[in-house]
Scaffold this motif. Structure first.
Motif, PDB file in Angstrom:
ATOM      1  N   ALA A   1     -40.705  13.239 -49.244  1.00 26.24           N
ATOM      2  CA  ALA A   1     -39.287  13.524 -49.010  1.00 26.24           C
ATOM      3  C   ALA A   1     -38.853  13.106 -47.613  1.00 26.24           C
ATOM      4  O   ALA A   1     -37.658  12.956 -47.347  1.00 26.24           O
ATOM      5  N   GLN A   2     -39.802  12.922 -46.698  1.00 22.78           N
ATOM      6  CA  GLN A   2     -39.501  12.408 -45.360  1.00 22.78           C
ATOM      7  C   GLN A   2     -39.535  10.887 -45.318  1.00 22.78           C
ATOM      8  O   GLN A   2     -39.188  10.300 -44.299  1.00 22.78           O
ATOM      9  N   GLN A   3     -39.949  10.272 -46.429  1.00 25.45           N
ATOM     10  CA  GLN A   3     -40.158   8.821 -46.439  1.00 25.45           C
ATOM     11  C   GLN A   3     -39.354   8.123 -47.541  1.00 25.45           C
ATOM     12  O   GLN A   3     -39.796   7.142 -48.119  1.00 25.45           O
TER      13      GLN A   3
ATOM     14  N   PRO B   1     -45.700  18.295 -38.561  1.00 24.93           N
ATOM     15  CA  PRO B   1     -45.053  19.081 -37.502  1.00 24.93           C
ATOM     16  C   PRO B   1     -43.532  19.025 -37.543  1.00 24.93           C
ATOM     17  O   PRO B   1     -42.876  19.913 -36.996  1.00 24.93           O
ATOM     18  N   SER B   2     -42.957  18.026 -38.210  1.00 25.48           N
ATOM     19  CA  SER B   2     -41.493  17.940 -38.295  1.00 25.48           C
ATOM     20  C   SER B   2     -40.898  19.065 -39.129  1.00 25.48           C
ATOM     21  O   SER B   2     -39.681  19.265 -39.135  1.00 25.48           O
ATOM     22  N   LEU B   3     -41.740  19.842 -39.825  1.00 22.14           N
ATOM     23  CA  LEU B   3     -41.249  20.972 -40.619  1.00 22.14           C
ATOM     24  C   LEU B   3     -40.992  22.211 -39.770  1.00 22.14           C
ATOM     25  O   LEU B   3     -40.415  23.189 -40.258  1.00 22.14           O
TER      26      LEU B   3
ATOM     27  N   LEU C   1     -33.682  21.718 -41.887  1.00 26.46           N
ATOM     28  CA  LEU C   1     -34.392  20.472 -41.602  1.00 26.46           C
ATOM     29  C   LEU C   1     -33.462  19.282 -41.711  1.00 26.46           C
ATOM     30  O   LEU C   1     -32.583  19.228 -42.572  1.00 26.46           O
ATOM     31  N   SER C   2     -33.660  18.315 -40.846  1.00 24.55           N
ATOM     32  CA  SER C   2     -32.936  17.040 -40.933  1.00 24.55           C
ATOM     33  C   SER C   2     -33.939  15.942 -41.267  1.00 24.55           C
ATOM     34  O   SER C   2     -35.129  16.059 -40.984  1.00 24.55           O
ATOM     35  N   GLY C   3     -33.468  14.901 -41.896  1.00 23.97           N
ATOM     36  CA  GLY C   3     -34.340  13.785 -42.236  1.00 23.97           C
ATOM     37  C   GLY C   3     -35.207  14.035 -43.452  1.00 23.97           C
ATOM     38  O   GLY C   3     -36.155  13.283 -43.706  1.00 23.97           O
ATOM     39  N   LEU C   4     -34.893  15.085 -44.214  1.00 27.79           N
ATOM     40  CA  LEU C   4     -35.658  15.396 -45.421  1.00 27.79           C
ATOM     41  C   LEU C   4     -34.748  15.207 -46.623  1.00 27.79           C
ATOM     42  O   LEU C   4     -33.699  15.839 -46.719  1.00 27.79           O
TER      43      LEU C   4
END
Length: 327
Positions: free
Chosen positions: A166-168, A207-209, A230-233
């Motif tokens: 989901a981050q990619q 760690p972005s979570l 969260l942003s970017g997810l």
């Protein structure tokens, strides 16, 4: 009486409760699917507050165990219904003939409807309209044209991998529970709108979570992830139904880069079935046979792959894209 309505794919599930305290647990479980009950059909499930009758327990026992948070349970079937009995706190009956259901909850035990018991009720409602709940993550394929299922037993890393995807560029529909339903082109998929439960190990790997996590971890080293922080997810809208485009089996990790390759359909189905079907004293019960038919249809409809995560989660999205391109 108090009413709730939830959109289950193209169908509506209308629940009526004798007391207002019976509805918040279901709203917590399925709130993202809630719809206006005024425009809905008559209720098909009834919830009542009171002391459940535990004397009428005659029937074929299908499964016994312990609730995640609650008393021991017994699942059995009678001539007309599937019955879930949770100690002296909860009794649920799902009528197999017409899809209706009923539950009696002891005062103070309403919380049980928020967990496995609520999922049992919803699963029975889905079964009555030709849909099947399966243990798998569901993601929107980049471009938004269709969905992929990511399957594996508990503890194999579905949530970690689904969040990394989901981050990619993939869209998260669900990290743990997906529904197979009739859809355009053959098989549709939608995901349960639950907050992912993240383990400490997942938080360390991603760690972005951190912005979506607090400081309180439960005894299992887990806590719910607040996706809104969260942003970017990439997160799909609750209840979104998309055509199934691929089935992915999450296998063991490998040294080096992540790898996704075609997998034999029968091998995929064998693992998928082992993770999703219960075997009772007389074999697989009828409601799980219907689940197996739905899973078989999905495997026959979409290509199957094996995904192995490598040393770094950062390349799993690209590996999956390359693998899907081989179809």
């Amino acid at each position: 009486m108090h009413r709730l309505c939830f959109a289950l794919g193209a169908e509506s599930w209308v629940v009526e409760g004798s007391d207002a305290c019976l509805l918040p647990p279901l709203r917590a479980l399925l709130g993202g699917l809630e719809r206006d009950p005024a425009a809905a059909a008559p209720p098909t499930w009834r919830l009542e507050l009171g002391r459940p009758d535990i004397t009428g327990t005659q029937g074929l026992v299908l499964h016994e165990g312990q609730m995640e948070t609650g008393p021991p349970f017994r699942l059995f079937e009678t001539t007309d219904a599937l019955v879930l009995l949770c100690g002296s706190e909860l009794r649920i009956e799902a009528n197999r003939a017409d899809g209706t259901g009923w539950a009696m909850v002891a005062p103070g035990s309403e919380r049980l409807l928020m967990g496995q018991a609520g999922v049992f009720m919803m699963s029975a409602a889905l079964d009555s309209v030709g849909q099947q709940l399966v243990h798998a993550a569901a993601l929107v394929r980049p471009g938004g044209t269709g969905a992929i299922l990511l399957a594996a037993p508990s503890g194999a890393g579905k949530t970690t991998t689904a969040l990394a995807l989901a981050q990619q560029g993939f869209g998260l529909m669900s990290d743990d529970g997906a529904v197979l339903c009739p859809g355009a082109g053959g098989v549709g998929v939608w995901g349960l709108p639950r907050r992912p439960k993240v383990h400490r190990a997942t938080a360390a790997l991603l760690p972005s979570l951190e912005p979506g996590l607090g400081s309180d971890w439960d005894a299992a080293g887990e806590q719910p992830l607040d996706l809104a922080r969260l942003s970017g997810l990439g997160v799909a809208p609750p209840g979104l139904v998309l055509p199934l485009e691929a089935l992915i089996w999450l296998a063991g990790r490998r040294a080096g880069a992540a790898r996704c390759a075609p997998m034999a359909r029968d091998v995929f189905l064998s693992g998928f079935a082992a993770d999703n079907l219960n075997r009772g004293t007389t074999g697989v019960p009828q409601h799980h046979l219907r689940r197996f038919v739905a899973m078989s249809r999905a495997v026959g409809h979409a290509p199957t792959y094996e995904l192995r995560v490598g040393d770094d989660l950062a390349d799993v999205g690209e590996a999956l894209r390359r693998g899907l391109a081989q179809a």
